[in-house]
Write an enzyme that holds these catalytic residues in place. Structure first.
Site, PDB file in Angstrom:
ATOM      1  N   HIS A 214       0.717  -2.708   0.702  1.00 41.76           N
ATOM      2  CA  HIS A 214      -0.070  -3.916   1.109  1.00 41.76           C
ATOM      3  C   HIS A 214       0.982  -5.040   1.364  1.00 41.76           C
ATOM      4  O   HIS A 214       1.138  -6.056   1.983  1.00 41.76           O
ATOM      5  CB  HIS A 214      -0.824  -4.264  -0.525  1.00 41.76           C
ATOM      6  CG  HIS A 214      -2.416  -3.062   0.097  1.00 41.76           C
ATOM      7  ND1 HIS A 214      -1.944  -2.800  -1.089  1.00 41.76           N
ATOM      8  CD2 HIS A 214      -3.395  -3.372   0.724  1.00 41.76           C
ATOM      9  CE1 HIS A 214      -4.045  -1.812  -0.727  1.00 41.76           C
ATOM     10  NE2 HIS A 214      -4.599  -2.340  -0.184  1.00 41.76           N
ATOM     11  N   ARG A 321     -10.238  -8.680   4.030  1.00 42.10           N
ATOM     12  CA  ARG A 321      -9.582  -8.369   2.462  1.00 42.10           C
ATOM     13  C   ARG A 321      -9.815  -9.795   1.588  1.00 42.10           C
ATOM     14  O   ARG A 321      -9.103 -10.067   1.343  1.00 42.10           O
ATOM     15  CB  ARG A 321      -8.280  -8.117   2.440  1.00 42.10           C
ATOM     16  CG  ARG A 321      -8.117  -6.493   3.028  1.00 42.10           C
ATOM     17  CD  ARG A 321      -6.261  -5.743   2.670  1.00 42.10           C
ATOM     18  NE  ARG A 321      -6.940  -5.073   3.443  1.00 42.10           N
ATOM     19  CZ  ARG A 321      -5.678  -4.046   3.982  1.00 42.10           C
ATOM     20  NH1 ARG A 321      -5.695  -4.887   5.655  1.00 42.10           N
ATOM     21  NH2 ARG A 321      -6.158  -2.775   4.824  1.00 42.10           N
ATOM     22  N   ARG A 358     -15.364  -7.617   2.671  1.00 43.97           N
ATOM     23  CA  ARG A 358     -14.921  -6.379   1.474  1.00 43.97           C
ATOM     24  C   ARG A 358     -15.298  -7.237  -0.129  1.00 43.97           C
ATOM     25  O   ARG A 358     -14.351  -7.881  -0.174  1.00 43.97           O
ATOM     26  CB  ARG A 358     -13.830  -5.831   2.008  1.00 43.97           C
ATOM     27  CG  ARG A 358     -13.772  -4.751   0.521  1.00 43.97           C
ATOM     28  CD  ARG A 358     -12.571  -3.468   1.267  1.00 43.97           C
ATOM     29  NE  ARG A 358     -11.583  -4.483   0.927  1.00 43.97           N
ATOM     30  CZ  ARG A 358     -10.065  -3.903   0.971  1.00 43.97           C
ATOM     31  NH1 ARG A 358      -9.887  -2.467   1.274  1.00 43.97           N
ATOM     32  NH2 ARG A 358      -9.072  -4.390   0.496  1.00 43.97           N
ATOM     33  N   GLU A 457     -12.914   6.409   0.746  1.00 44.30           N
ATOM     34  CA  GLU A 457     -11.009   6.049   1.040  1.00 44.30           C
ATOM     35  C   GLU A 457     -10.594   7.184   0.077  1.00 44.30           C
ATOM     36  O   GLU A 457      -9.165   7.339  -0.315  1.00 44.30           O
ATOM     37  CB  GLU A 457     -10.715   4.816   0.749  1.00 44.30           C
ATOM     38  CG  GLU A 457     -11.550   3.909   0.016  1.00 44.30           C
ATOM     39  CD  GLU A 457     -11.073   2.102  -0.494  1.00 44.30           C
ATOM     40  OE1 GLU A 457     -10.057   1.815   0.006  1.00 44.30           O
ATOM     41  OE2 GLU A 457     -11.553   1.871  -0.965  1.00 44.30           O
ATOM     42  N   ASN A 480      -5.987   4.571   4.876  1.00 48.31           N
ATOM     43  CA  ASN A 480      -4.256   4.335   3.479  1.00 48.31           C
ATOM     44  C   ASN A 480      -4.933   5.280   2.258  1.00 48.31           C
ATOM     45  O   ASN A 480      -3.818   5.635   1.626  1.00 48.31           O
ATOM     46  CB  ASN A 480      -4.293   2.761   3.321  1.00 48.31           C
ATOM     47  CG  ASN A 480      -4.176   2.004   4.826  1.00 48.31           C
ATOM     48  OD1 ASN A 480      -4.125   2.618   5.846  1.00 48.31           O
ATOM     49  ND2 ASN A 480      -4.488   0.615   5.161  1.00 48.31           N
ATOM     50  N   ASP A 481      -5.484   4.413   1.607  1.00 52.13           N
ATOM     51  CA  ASP A 481      -6.151   5.407   0.460  1.00 52.13           C
ATOM     52  C   ASP A 481      -6.325   6.767   0.483  1.00 52.13           C
ATOM     53  O   ASP A 481      -6.615   7.381  -0.619  1.00 52.13           O
ATOM     54  CB  ASP A 481      -7.532   4.152  -0.271  1.00 52.13           C
ATOM     55  CG  ASP A 481      -6.869   3.626  -1.320  1.00 52.13           C
ATOM     56  OD1 ASP A 481      -5.431   3.593  -2.255  1.00 52.13           O
ATOM     57  OD2 ASP A 481      -6.993   2.334  -0.512  1.00 52.13           O
ATOM     58  N   ARG A 491       1.402   5.301  -2.030  1.00 51.78           N
ATOM     59  CA  ARG A 491       1.184   4.310  -0.823  1.00 51.78           C
ATOM     60  C   ARG A 491       2.253   3.540  -0.721  1.00 51.78           C
ATOM     61  O   ARG A 491       2.748   2.896   0.354  1.00 51.78           O
ATOM     62  CB  ARG A 491       0.220   3.675  -0.095  1.00 51.78           C
ATOM     63  CG  ARG A 491      -0.425   2.911  -0.974  1.00 51.78           C
ATOM     64  CD  ARG A 491      -1.590   2.941  -0.257  1.00 51.78           C
ATOM     65  NE  ARG A 491      -1.793   1.515   0.401  1.00 51.78           N
ATOM     66  CZ  ARG A 491      -3.226   0.473   1.339  1.00 51.78           C
ATOM     67  NH1 ARG A 491      -4.383   1.900  -0.209  1.00 51.78           N
ATOM     68  NH2 ARG A 491      -3.577  -0.109   1.872  1.00 51.78           N
ATOM     69  N   CYS A 528     -11.028   1.385   9.444  1.00 46.90           N
ATOM     70  CA  CYS A 528      -9.794   0.212   9.008  1.00 46.90           C
ATOM     71  C   CYS A 528      -9.128   0.786   8.308  1.00 46.90           C
ATOM     72  O   CYS A 528      -8.143  -0.724   8.240  1.00 46.90           O
ATOM     73  CB  CYS A 528     -11.017  -0.881   8.051  1.00 46.90           C
ATOM     74  SG  CYS A 528     -10.786  -0.482   6.826  1.00 46.90           S
TER      75      CYS A 528
HETATM   76  C1  PEP Z   1      -7.693   1.169   3.882  1.00 45.08           C
HETATM   77  O1  PEP Z   1      -7.237   2.006   1.722  1.00 45.08           O
HETATM   78  O2  PEP Z   1      -7.146   1.981   3.950  1.00 45.08           O
HETATM   79  C2  PEP Z   1      -8.182  -0.193   3.356  1.00 45.08           C
HETATM   80  C3  PEP Z   1      -7.815  -0.064   4.534  1.00 45.08           C
HETATM   81  O3  PEP Z   1      -8.097  -0.717   2.642  1.00 45.08           O
HETATM   82  P1  PEP Z   1      -6.588  -1.298   1.502  1.00 45.08           P
HETATM   83  O4  PEP Z   1      -5.547  -0.499   2.697  1.00 45.08           O
HETATM   84  O5  PEP Z   1      -7.380  -3.313   1.293  1.00 45.08           O
HETATM   85  O6  PEP Z   1      -6.603  -0.651   0.480  1.00 45.08           O
HETATM   86 MG    MG Z   2      -8.443   1.153   0.725  1.00 39.51          MG
END
Ligand code: PEP
Ligand code: MG
Length: 592
Positions: A214, A321, A358, A457, A480-481, A491, A528
């Site tokens: 993040h 977010r 979200r 995710e 991402n997750d 990550r 996203c």
């Molecule tokens: C993701 O996990 O791809 C996502 C968009 O949420 P975050 O990166 O805030 O976990």
């Molecule tokens: Mg996520």
């Protein structure tokens, strides 16, 4: 001597400036800029702190002198003498004065910066005895800082003077801050990064962090070159060193020679020209060669980001977010009205375009507070995060749901729920949304209609999509997750970053089947995660059938450029073949 450090590229472009090391010592202090009018007061705070420590040492020496020499080791008096000598060292006081006067650092920042500078000199000494004096220097700095706590600061404010956002223009006009500054830190939390949105920094380098941590995500949203996972950068780079950040290659060049500097200066200008060229696409409709309309949405962290989303030509916010409203508040969460005002500002800021909010996703590498990092749990990424956290505290969750429902009376709002995996969680969430509506009805407060979507995710969610499609109006794939949980790669951990592979066949199959199944039921689906803004992935995602992408505003025009050159019919065939490959990344570079 010129040397380079390799890390992970997170935000594009070249930045050249002087290093500012933040909290690189074990002394964790506040860092902020002061007003020129506060210089004298800050210098005298340090002086008062130092004088208090000197007085304390004199008192100790006097009491030692009255003791029986047999009871006091003579090393103690000698050590105190060394401390006195260090405290009166001109290099310390002159250096501190320089950082306060010429750089406008607050007193604590100036003191720890000068400690860093002198400590490096000790490190380089041949003589072991002298090298060991570094520990004494750290001790007296700690003592001065402690003494200064009793002397209040004239103004405690985040980076950026008077709370006003400093611009490049300020840098040019203000001869006290005449060189771009590059922030070098061991680690920065996402909320630290958010604070730096108000700051003067022209680039960031951190020792730790993965590409989709993040911290990296917020760095990308700042749209300035950044490198994370640069391992020893904060040890190898010295305060005030000249550094070049190559955000495309993930390289940091320290103390560049004139030839290297000229080379990067050229690259920097090329980058600016390229950005200028991309701006010409701002009003061009986002349509592929074969006429497919592609929706390009923005990811935002704060309501004020709506402005950059519009300026980049986003047709809505695909991911707000909301957790950034909850961070860095020392555990005091925003109340309903505060949240409502923030969501309303984002909705109004988007001028009638849809905004997908979200619900709060804290936990893992997004602690609520820097001082409240989740070290208590073995595996925070698998712990009480996102919707799990919300469902564990229904009163807090209902407060957020009411605020979002109320904001929906002012524009088109979609509600997005992160990290769902069980049908029971979906049912609880839906019941709480209904309950929030009833609470607002009972209070006679107006609210608007909401479309409700789920983030896909977690692999288990992608594999049981049927239940999600039954309950939700739309889906948003959080790659991402999804990558983190499919490949079991943290990550945020740079040591396994080389294994974090968006093109792993398992990831691509989960993304492909989510898109296919959602479209078969006419449910909107978007991506996203960071994949959506990665231009090397645009063609593949189009080939997998994706028609809606949500990314940082700064990435929108580059992705649009890819869209304009794409032919989805050809890409579909190519992507189908790719899905059968054992190692799709090997073929991905080849154009369809
Ligand atoms: C993701 O996990 O791809 C996502 C968009 O949420 P975050 O990166 O805030 O976990
Ligand atoms: Mg996520």
């Amino acid at each position: 001597m010129t040397f380079s450090i390799h890390g992970l590229a997170v935000a594009r472009g070249i930045s050249i400036g002087r290093a500012v090391l933040v909290a690189s010592t074990r002394l964790d202090v506040a860092h902020y800029f002061i007003e020129p009018s506060q210089v004298a007061a800050e210098i005298s705070r340090v002086r008062e702190g130092r004088d208090a420590v000197v007085a304390e040492i004199h008192r100790l020496l006097a009491s030692i002198a009255q003791m029986n020499p047999k009871d006091t080791p003579h090393e103690l008096a000698a050590l105190l003498d060394v401390h006195l000598m260090l405290l009166q060292d001109e290099e310390l006081s002159n250096g501190v004065r320089h950082w306060i006067k010429d750089r406008l650092y607050n007193a604590e920042w100036a003191l720890t910066t000068q400690l860093e500078v002198i400590a490096r000199q000790f490190d380089d000494m041949e003589d072991e005895y002298l090298r060991e004096r570094k520990a004494d220097l750290e001790q007296i700095t700690e003592k001065i800082l402690r003494a200064m706590r009793g002397v209040s600061s004239p103004l405690m404010q985040p980076l950026g003077r008077n709370g006003r956002k400093l611009t490049q223009q300020d840098l040019l006009l203000d001869d006290t801050v005449d060189v771009p500054l590059i922030l070098i830190a061991h680690d920065l939390s996402p909320s630290d990064m958010l604070q730096f949105k108000q700051s003067v920094f022209a680039g960031f380098v951190t020792d730790v962090g993965g590409k989709t941590s993040h911290t990296a995500i917020v760095a990308r949203s700042l749209d300035i070159p950044a490198v994370v996972g640069a391992r020893l950068a904060s040890h190898l780079i010295r305060q005030d060193d000249w550094v070049v950040i190559d955000g495309d290659a993930g390289v940091v060049v320290v103390d560049p020679s004139p030839i290297i500097l000229a080379e990067y200066g050229f690259k920097q200008r090329q980058g600016e020209l390229q950005r200028g060229r991309l701006m010409r696409l701002l009003h061009t409709p986002s349509v592929t060669l074969d006429g497919q309309k592609i929706e390009l949405l923005a990811n935002i962290e704060m309501p004020e980001d709506a402005d950059s989303a519009l300026k980049a030509g986003a047709v809505g916010v695909g991911l707000f977010r909301s957790e950034f409203l909850f961070m860095g508040r020392h555990g005091k969460l925003p109340n309903e009205d505060e949240q409502f005002q923030a969501y309303k500002r984002a909705v109004e800021g988007m001028q009638g375009l849809p905004v997908t909010i979200r619900t709060v996703d804290v936990g893992a590498d997004k602690p609520l507070d820097d001082t409240l990092r989740d070290d208590a749990h073995l595996n925070p990424a698998l712990g009480l995060r996102a919707i799990r956290w919300s469902l564990a505290d229904p009163a807090m969750f209902l407060t957020q749901l009411r605020a979002i429902l109320r904001a929906a009376a002012f524009g088109q709002v979609n509600l997005l729920i992160p990290m769902l995996v069980h049908a029971s969680e979906i049912r609880q969430t839906m019941a709480l949304v209904d309950h929030a509506r009833v609470q607002l009805d009972n209070r006679g407060v107006a609210y608007g209609p909401l479309k409700i979507g789920a983030m896909i995710e977690i692999p288990a969610a992608a594999l049981t999509l049927k239940v999600f499609l039954r309950y939700f109006d739309f889906l948003s794939i959080g790659t991402n997750d999804l990558i983190q949980y499919t490949l079991a790669i943290d990550r945020a951990d740079e040591s396994v970053a080389h294994l974090y592979d968006p093109m792993h066949p398992a990831v691509l199959r989960l993304v492909a089947q989510t898109i296919e199944q959602a479209q078969a039921q006419n449910k909107p689906v978007s991506v996203c995660g960071e994949m959506a803004g990665d231009t090397t992935m645009t063609r593949l995602l189009l080939g997998l059938g994706l028609r809606s992408f949500s990314m940082h505003p700064a990435q929108i025009l580059s992705v649009k450029q890819e869209v304009l050159r794409a032919d989805t019919e050809k890409l579909t065939l190519w992507a189908d073949e790719l899905l059968q490959e054992d190692e799709p990344s090997k073929r991905i570079a080849k154009k369809a």
